[in-house]
Design a protein around this motif. Structure first.
Motif, mmCIF file in Angstrom:
data_model
loop_
_atom_site.group_PDB
_atom_site.id
_atom_site.type_symbol
_atom_site.label_atom_id
_atom_site.label_comp_id
_atom_site.label_asym_id
_atom_site.label_seq_id
_atom_site.Cartn_x
_atom_site.Cartn_y
_atom_site.Cartn_z
ATOM 1 N N VAL B 29 32.714 -7.636 -12.494
ATOM 2 C CA VAL B 29 32.387 -6.832 -11.317
ATOM 3 C C VAL B 29 31.102 -7.369 -10.687
ATOM 4 O O VAL B 29 30.193 -7.807 -11.384
ATOM 5 N N ALA B 30 31.077 -7.360 -9.339
ATOM 6 C CA ALA B 30 29.859 -7.793 -8.630
ATOM 7 C C ALA B 30 29.377 -6.595 -7.799
ATOM 8 O O ALA B 30 28.732 -5.697 -8.329
ATOM 9 N N GLY B 31 29.724 -6.536 -6.507
ATOM 10 C CA GLY B 31 29.307 -5.395 -5.685
ATOM 11 C C GLY B 31 30.155 -4.161 -5.911
ATOM 12 O O GLY B 31 29.798 -3.067 -5.467
ATOM 13 N N ALA B 32 31.307 -4.338 -6.537
ATOM 14 C CA ALA B 32 32.214 -3.241 -6.946
ATOM 15 C C ALA B 32 32.954 -2.568 -5.786
ATOM 16 O O ALA B 32 33.646 -1.578 -6.005
ATOM 17 N N THR B 33 32.850 -3.067 -4.571
ATOM 18 C CA THR B 33 33.489 -2.368 -3.448
ATOM 19 C C THR B 33 35.016 -2.478 -3.506
ATOM 20 O O THR B 33 35.711 -1.579 -3.053
ATOM 21 N N TRP B 35 36.430 -3.521 -6.652
ATOM 22 C CA TRP B 35 36.709 -3.215 -8.054
ATOM 23 C C TRP B 35 36.819 -1.708 -8.291
ATOM 24 O O TRP B 35 37.714 -1.234 -8.980
ATOM 25 N N MET B 36 35.906 -0.944 -7.718
ATOM 26 C CA MET B 36 35.887 0.498 -7.986
ATOM 27 C C MET B 36 37.149 1.167 -7.441
ATOM 28 O O MET B 36 37.670 2.100 -8.052
ATOM 29 N N LEU B 37 37.650 0.659 -6.306
ATOM 30 C CA LEU B 37 38.887 1.234 -5.749
ATOM 31 C C LEU B 37 40.045 0.990 -6.712
ATOM 32 O O LEU B 37 40.856 1.883 -6.962
ATOM 33 N N ARG B 39 39.798 0.505 -9.901
ATOM 34 C CA ARG B 39 39.522 1.297 -11.106
ATOM 35 C C ARG B 39 39.987 2.736 -10.910
ATOM 36 O O ARG B 39 40.569 3.343 -11.800
ATOM 37 N N ARG B 40 39.720 3.263 -9.697
ATOM 38 C CA ARG B 40 40.090 4.654 -9.403
ATOM 39 C C ARG B 40 41.599 4.819 -9.273
ATOM 40 O O ARG B 40 42.123 5.916 -9.406
#
Ligand SMILES: Cc1cc2nc3c(=O)[nH]c(=O)nc-3n(C[C@H](O)[C@H](O)[C@H](O)COP(=O)(O)OP(=O)(O)OC[C@H]3O[C@@H](n4cnc5c(N)ncnc54)[C@H](O)[C@@H]3O)c2cc1C
Lengths: 159, 289
Positions: B29-33, B35-37, B39-40
């Protein structure tokens, strides 16, 4: 894992999961409910907070990434129980209707004014482009930010 | 399910050690913009999460040996106002400025934009037009430099292995008279994923007027952005102030017909690409001496 960070000037230390969102840590572990959860996808900006002065969507930030950094939420704007200039102007200008977007709007505006004390209306619009408001039509919000920018502030030469 | 282990490497050595421990269930993961989506959206939590955001040595833009180097952890906010890019690779700075909102740009990285391998990724299109290469390192410590196109699988998605991380991008940058620009169309003017995006790079002869080389990259028309040689090649040899924007737009339109003859979005994209071509022409400063 243990997260130690500074929130609104106070050091806090909480146990978090490695993939926890900053939004959940703020709201659920620290009880800071001013930061709202809207779309949970980085589109609406209701969860905007500042990390080391930069506006970010707390719904997308892994809490682990703010280890040792400085977080500011809407609760950190008031000084000695009194609203700051932006908050007062938002109220006075009718820049708040349902209020759900307001914490995020205030944080985006704060980040802007800390970097650019005299923004144009276009720069203000750009700064809040990631904050959706379904009530006001944005004009009153831009007016409020513009009015605060025009106020002489301590430490800023009036131009 | 055991809790996710987090590793936050601070330099290349620690990164290699972390990559060496990855399994199929591990994630970077870097900025997660993006990745987080993901993940959710569900699925099991990763066994190991490698947080690249502390790799401060890969966060800068520099120029050496006539090549511009951009660290994979550079954020869009950094790139949009970087002075080196403003001079030598305006299309990349302009693409960074058009990503999402301020909040997204403050954390979204160029490495994440490429590794996420979306067909409409804005920075990818600019990097393709700049003929960039990427330096990738793996868990055995092997670093390889690859053309950007090799980072994408032909059917779409990333071609990176699970134990690989992008360290930086590089492209030729010292051309004395380069014009470049980026344009995109989305459903609204900001915070919109591109329905179409394009980057144009034009290098001028020493006379400062004749086009010596031209490259156009288009995104959102294929699984990954690609170079449209048939659109850009006719520009070579013409004078920058005499090149015809209408002919350029017409060639762009033919490209849509050839690339997506069956797709339902073709009618929209045929219309849209003419406006995009005009925006691109002025973003690149083409047509002006
Ligand atoms: C509201 C919103 C608006 C957006 N708007 C745009 C837009 O206008 N244009 C656009 O192009 N994108 C847009 N995006 C997508 C996203 O912001 C970009 O793709 C961004 O550049 C991803 O970078 P990141 O650092 O956040 O990546 P991450 O989310 O951290 O990672 C993305 C993927 O890349 C991998 N990865 C990250 N860095 C590396 C590396 N160095 N080496 C190997 N793998 C790596 C991760 O494992 C993950 O699979 C938007 C996203 C959101 C949520």
């Amino acid at each position: 894992m243990r997260l130690t960070t500074t929130v609104n000037g106070t050091e806090v230390s909480v146990e978090i999961a490695a993939d926890a969102r900053l939004l959940d840590v703020l709201r659920e572990s620290l009880g800071l409910l001013g930061t709202k959860e809207g779309c949970a996808a980085g589109e609406c900006g209701a969860c905007t907070v500042l990390v080391d002065g930069l506006a970010v969507n707390a719904c997308l930030v892994p809490a682990a990434q703010v280890q040792g950094r400085g977080i500011r939420t809407v609760e950190g704007l008031a000084r000695h129980g009194a609203h700051d200039a932006l908050q007062r102007r938002f109220v006075a200008s009718g820049a708040i209707q349902c209020g759900f977007c307001t914490p995020g709007m205030l944080m985006s505006a704060t980040a802007l004014l800390e970097r650019n004390a005299t923004p144009t209306r276009a720069q203000i619009a750009e700064a809040i482009a990631g904050n959706l408001c379904r009530c006001t039509g944005y004009e009153a919000i831009i007016d409020a930010i513009e009015a605060v920018a025009a106020q002489p502030r301590p430490g800023h030469a009036a131009d | 399910m055991p809790p996710t282990e987090l590793l936050a490497p601070r330099d290349q050595r620690e990164l290699v050690a972390a990559l060496a421990r990855t399994t199929d269930a591990s994630r970077l993961v870097a900025g997660a913009t993006d990745w987080m989506l993901g993940r959710r959206a569900g699925g099991n939590p990763p066994d190991l999460l490698i947080d690249l955001s502390h790799l401060h040595g890969f966060r800068a833009v520099g120029c050496a040996d006539r090549r511009i180097r951009v660290g994979a952890l550079s954020t869009c906010s950094q790139l949009q106002c970087d002075p080196v890019l403003a001079t030598h690779a305006r299309c990349l700075a302009q693409a960074a400025a058009r990503v999402g909102s301020v909040q997204i740009r403050n954390v979204a990285t160029i490495g994440g934009n490429v590794a996420n391998a979306s067909p409409c990724a804005d920075l990818v299109t600019a990097l393709v037009a700049l003929e960039a290469t990427a330096t990738v390192i793996d868990g055995a410590g092997r670093a390889t430099e690859r053309p950007i196109a090799q980072l994408f699988a032909s059917a779409g998605g990333s071609a990176l292995r699970r134990d690989e991380a992008i360290l930086e991008f590089a492209f030729a940058g010292a051309h004395p008279d380069r014009r470049s620009g980026f344009a995109k169309l989305g459903v609204r003017s900001s915070v919109a994923v591109a329905r179409l995006n394009a980057a144009l790079v034009v290098d001028l002869d020493p006379d400062g007027a004749t086009i010596a080389a031209a490259r156009l990259a288009i995104g959102s028309l294929a699984p990954a952005a690609f170079l449209a040689g048939e659109v850009a090649a006719p520009l070579v040899g013409t004078r920058i102030d005499a090149a015809c924007p209408e002919e350029f737009a017409h060639r762009c339109l033919r490209l849509v017909d050839e690339r997506i003859p069956e797709r339902s979005s073709r009618a929209y994209k045929r219309l849209a690409i003419r406006g995009l071509a005009a925006d691109l022409w002025s973003a690149a400063g083409a047509g002006t001496p």
